[in-house]
Design an enzyme around this catalytic site. Structure first.
Site, PDB file in Angstrom:
ATOM      1  N   ALA A  22       0.828  -1.211   0.000  1.00 57.79           N
ATOM      2  CA  ALA A  22       0.000   0.000   0.000  1.00 57.79           C
ATOM      3  C   ALA A  22       0.862   1.261   0.000  1.00 57.79           C
ATOM      4  CB  ALA A  22      -0.946   0.005   1.192  1.00 57.79           C
ATOM      5  N   CYS A  23       1.932   1.250   0.767  1.00 57.31           N
ATOM      6  CA  CYS A  23       2.810   2.428   0.825  1.00 57.31           C
ATOM      7  C   CYS A  23       3.556   2.621  -0.488  1.00 57.31           C
ATOM      8  CB  CYS A  23       3.771   2.316   1.998  1.00 57.31           C
ATOM      9  SG  CYS A  23       2.920   2.353   3.605  1.00 57.31           S
ATOM     10  N   ASN A  24       3.944   1.525  -1.133  1.00 50.54           N
ATOM     11  CA  ASN A  24       4.570   1.626  -2.454  1.00 50.54           C
ATOM     12  C   ASN A  24       3.604   2.271  -3.433  1.00 50.54           C
ATOM     13  OD1 ASN A  24       6.718   0.239  -1.349  1.00 50.54           O
ATOM     14  ND2 ASN A  24       6.344  -1.652  -2.480  1.00 50.54           N
ATOM     15  N   ALA A  81       3.156   6.054  -2.644  1.00 47.68           N
ATOM     16  CA  ALA A  81       4.350   6.817  -3.022  1.00 47.68           C
ATOM     17  C   ALA A  81       4.463   6.945  -4.537  1.00 47.68           C
ATOM     18  CB  ALA A  81       5.598   6.154  -2.442  1.00 47.68           C
TER      19      ALA A  81
END
Length: 165
Positions: A54-56, A59
């Site tokens: 999710a963070c990838n 970003a």
């Protein structure tokens, strides 16, 4: 699959309130502070951990919409509890074109109300609550969003920015 559901924290900021003071180190080892950003309008988003799906996605969405933010003179700062070294590798791996800030002790995350109780698979723990802020040139909040979802968040943020004028 059950996802972490953040519980409300005691701190919640509203539009027009003064943003907390902060000083963090970026992925290149440079200090960035609220004081150094006065006179600049910027986006500051908090995410749990580099190199997670999710963070990838979030970003890379910020990266892919860099022109949309730069056309509004809005630099983007991503904040996570990761170390400077991890952030440097994360930025390189995903060709990120914005600044990442290390908050390993989560002091700044706590000040912004982006650290608090979360629940996942019946387990309760303290962690980062995905949140995004737009801070004006005078250091006050123009937008404060808590408990945002990674997928589709950047597009929603851009729509919200249009409504700010």
């Amino acid at each position: 699959m059950t996802t972490a559901t953040p519980e409300p924290t005691n701190i919640r900021f509203m539009v027009g309130e003064e943003a907390p003071d902060f000083e963090l180190v970026d992925q290149q080892g440079n200090k960035v502070s609220k004081k150094s950003l006065l006179g600049t309008r910027y986006v500051m988003y908090f995410y749990p951990a580099a190199n997670t799906p999710a963070c990838n996605q979030q970003a890379c969405d910020f990266r892919d919409h860099a022109m949309d933010f730069s056309s509004q003179d809005l630099p983007v700062y991503g904040v996570s509890p990761d170390s400077v070294e991890v952030l440097s590798k994360f930025a390189d791996k995903h060709s990120l074109n914005f600044t990442l800030l290390a908050d390993p002790e989560h002091e700044v995350s706590e000040k912004f109300g982006a650290w608090g109780e979360k629940k996942n698979y019946g387990r309760t723990y303290q962690g980062l609550i995905r949140s995004t802020f737009v801070i004006g040139e005078d250091g006050t909040f123009e937008l404060a969003q808590y408990n945002v979802r990674a997928k589709g968040h950047v597009e929603k943020l851009l729509r919200d920015l249009k409504s700010l004028g």
